[in-house]
Write an enzyme that holds these catalytic residues in place. Sequence first.
Site, mmCIF file in Angstrom:
data_model
loop_
_atom_site.group_PDB
_atom_site.id
_atom_site.type_symbol
_atom_site.label_atom_id
_atom_site.label_comp_id
_atom_site.label_asym_id
_atom_site.label_seq_id
_atom_site.Cartn_x
_atom_site.Cartn_y
_atom_site.Cartn_z
ATOM 1 N N THR A 287 0.864 -1.186 0.000
ATOM 2 C CA THR A 287 0.000 0.000 0.000
ATOM 3 C C THR A 287 0.896 1.230 0.000
ATOM 4 O O THR A 287 2.095 1.127 0.232
ATOM 5 C CB THR A 287 -0.867 0.103 1.275
ATOM 6 N N ASP A 288 0.320 2.377 -0.205
ATOM 7 C CA ASP A 288 1.050 3.608 0.084
ATOM 8 C C ASP A 288 0.875 3.880 1.589
ATOM 9 O O ASP A 288 0.086 3.223 2.282
ATOM 10 C CB ASP A 288 0.541 4.764 -0.792
ATOM 11 N N PHE A 289 1.598 4.847 2.068
ATOM 12 C CA PHE A 289 1.643 5.241 3.484
ATOM 13 C C PHE A 289 0.238 5.355 4.101
ATOM 14 O O PHE A 289 -0.545 6.202 3.680
ATOM 15 C CB PHE A 289 2.318 6.610 3.526
#
Length: 763
Positions: A287-289
């Site tokens: 995932t992104d952050f």
Amino acid sequence: MKKLLLSFLLGCSVFVINAQSQSKNVKMDRFIDDLMGKMTIEEKIGQLNLPGSGDIVTGQAKSSDIAGKIKRGQVGGLFNIKGVEKIKDVQRVAVEESRLGIPLIFGMDVIHGYETVFPIPLGLSCTWNMAAIEQSARIAAIEASADGICWTFSPMVDIARDPRWGRISEGNGEDPYLGGQIAKAMVRGYQGTNDKTFTANDQIMACVKHYALYGAGEAGRDYNTVDMSRQRMYNEYFYPYQAAVEAGVGSVMASFNEVDGVPATGNRWLMTEVLRNQWGFNGFVVTDFTGIAEMTDHGIGDLQTVSARALNAGIDMDMVAEGFLNTIKKSYDEGKITKAEIDLACRRILEAKYKLGLFSDPYKYCDIERAKTDIYKPEHREIARKTAGESFVLLKNQNNLLPLDKKGTIAVVGPLGNTKENMPGTWSVAADFNKATTVVDGLKAVAGNRADIVYAKGSNLTADPVLEDRATMFDRSLKRDGRTEEELRNEALRIAGNADVIVATLGESSEYSGESSSRSEIGIPDVQQRLLQELLKTGKPVVLVLFTGRPLTLTWESENVPAILNVWFGGTEGAYAIGDVLFGDVNPSGKLTTTFPQNVGQIPLYYNHKNTGRPLAEGKWFEKFRSNYLDVSNDPVYPFGYGLSYTQFDYSDVKLSAATMDTAGKLTASVTVTNNGKMDGKEVVQLYIRDVAGSVTRPVKELKGFEKIFLKAGESRTVTFTITPELLKFYNYDLKYVFEPGDFDIMIGGNSHDVKSARFMLK
Ligand code: NOJ
């Protein structure tokens, strides 16, 4: 009708491509089966966790909160830790103090170089030089891997048509074909081309991002809603991600935005159907952050619900949110998640570690000696300097004001002329700002003692101190000057008054673009504009050296400033490269990969648009009841593909080898390009194609090929492109990838606007 029938017959379904499928690695499978056989469900979930690693400093790995998690087998990897000693220290905790000793994977945002920083990606893309781009990624991989990193969160390949979006600076502009070629070059550069198993310890895993459509947020506002047709996704936005998969990218990062009303992080169609089943991706998805937790704010459920949804969609690793770590076991116990789903994600993470060679040597990327010799090497810096020079785009050069002679007094004026911090550009996590060179020092180095380089700040970045603070974050302060606008300007005018030439170093600071740096107005900031006007009034020749991470609205500047060199952010060596180009040691050859609009109201403005049913006639800028504005023409200030040289390239008419082509055949399109100026130089010869009538509407032109050539003064070269039916394909109404018989226009030129054309028929 005939066309429709043919498209049906020739239709190659989007569901059959399997770019990454490769022969099974039996040894790897056996090793992982064996290891997973020993793992508890909690340890498997632990592998899916990529926490933030903010609290780790050398020697403290053992006592930090993260260290406790590592020992308990609750961490799969860490990211953005700089320093091989530190990384080795943490790896030791994982290998020696966790029950199964599974090594961690260490990631970083190595976006455009490590300590040797290359131009920002948007600038790099303007080189149109795939070998140089690949080499920049190779050097980044060599340096990062020498410092403990084995995984980079790059390339970023989001198509962007909205320059308000700050992250346009991190991508390759507006064109899917060019974006795809760059994606492939970067993956090859990071991962190496000799094998798929990362044999050498300078081959690192790439992570293509942000999948998908992150660049299409409404109104150019970061993280904003995206809504687009699947036609547009497949034809205009998907290709660069797919190209990275074709090049064998090891991992993919999910984007923050929603796609079809479901956040990408929880979107099974995107993560499994398209990415894996249609494109054949077989690596892992991160995932992104905090992307998982953000799905709660998107409004699709609490942390447990969205975490289960992400895993089910096909996400393998959770960056920072710890939704997997804290809720997946519960979902499993409640029967909402199956063991098979957890196993699959865990297997993919372990496979990545296996391919990187971390099981045979967890310290493979922790060679302390390499850290001493391989980072910020003179050879790397030399290449970065050359690449930076090639990324600059000469936008205007009235009466050949440039190149400048290395003589007399040159006044550098502007807030960006004497700063090191600003030079590397946004997303340069590993950069050591002290190693960068200011423009003043770069010009001095190139001119030697033949010219006198003097400097005045002239203005602050912007009149508004709060805005300036926001635009100079992460230790990139431009040291705001307490004097008034008038005092600063007067000093500059006094210094410029004694000079022969003024080099105005103006534009954006590096953090004016990048993540969470969207702008609603995209001109050169207020005080700097006023300074520029005053500098022009001196009557001295003024060269605008423009720093920017996005297209700016340069309507006034393009009319009033005699010479404009757009230098983006050239990286640690950027200042020397500016000297090289300003003084003519290097002839500029950069071409824009994104359209420069006249004003914000025209956005989105891009070259490969559709014609509409009411197009404006060629040469007109307003007609009632046509698709246009009352108050501004449809034209950009500078179109896609545009960029001048110190020499002049002329194009012959396009010569086709035949006027027709059958669906199993091919033809060639050639032009002869002549360097009619006095300097040797490089030119990017661009091929565009238009499908004149399709079963669905088609763009007025699309880039389908390009070649960067070098011509000595007076030299001519014939450039030939081979046109095959494959080049004419697009996704039709049913999302079948087809070509359709009929007329096609071939257009070739030095930018998307000035082209020579010829027509052929596909029978
Ligand atoms: C957020 C950004 O969107 C992404 O590009 C980056 O890789 C991660 N943070 C990790 O720093």
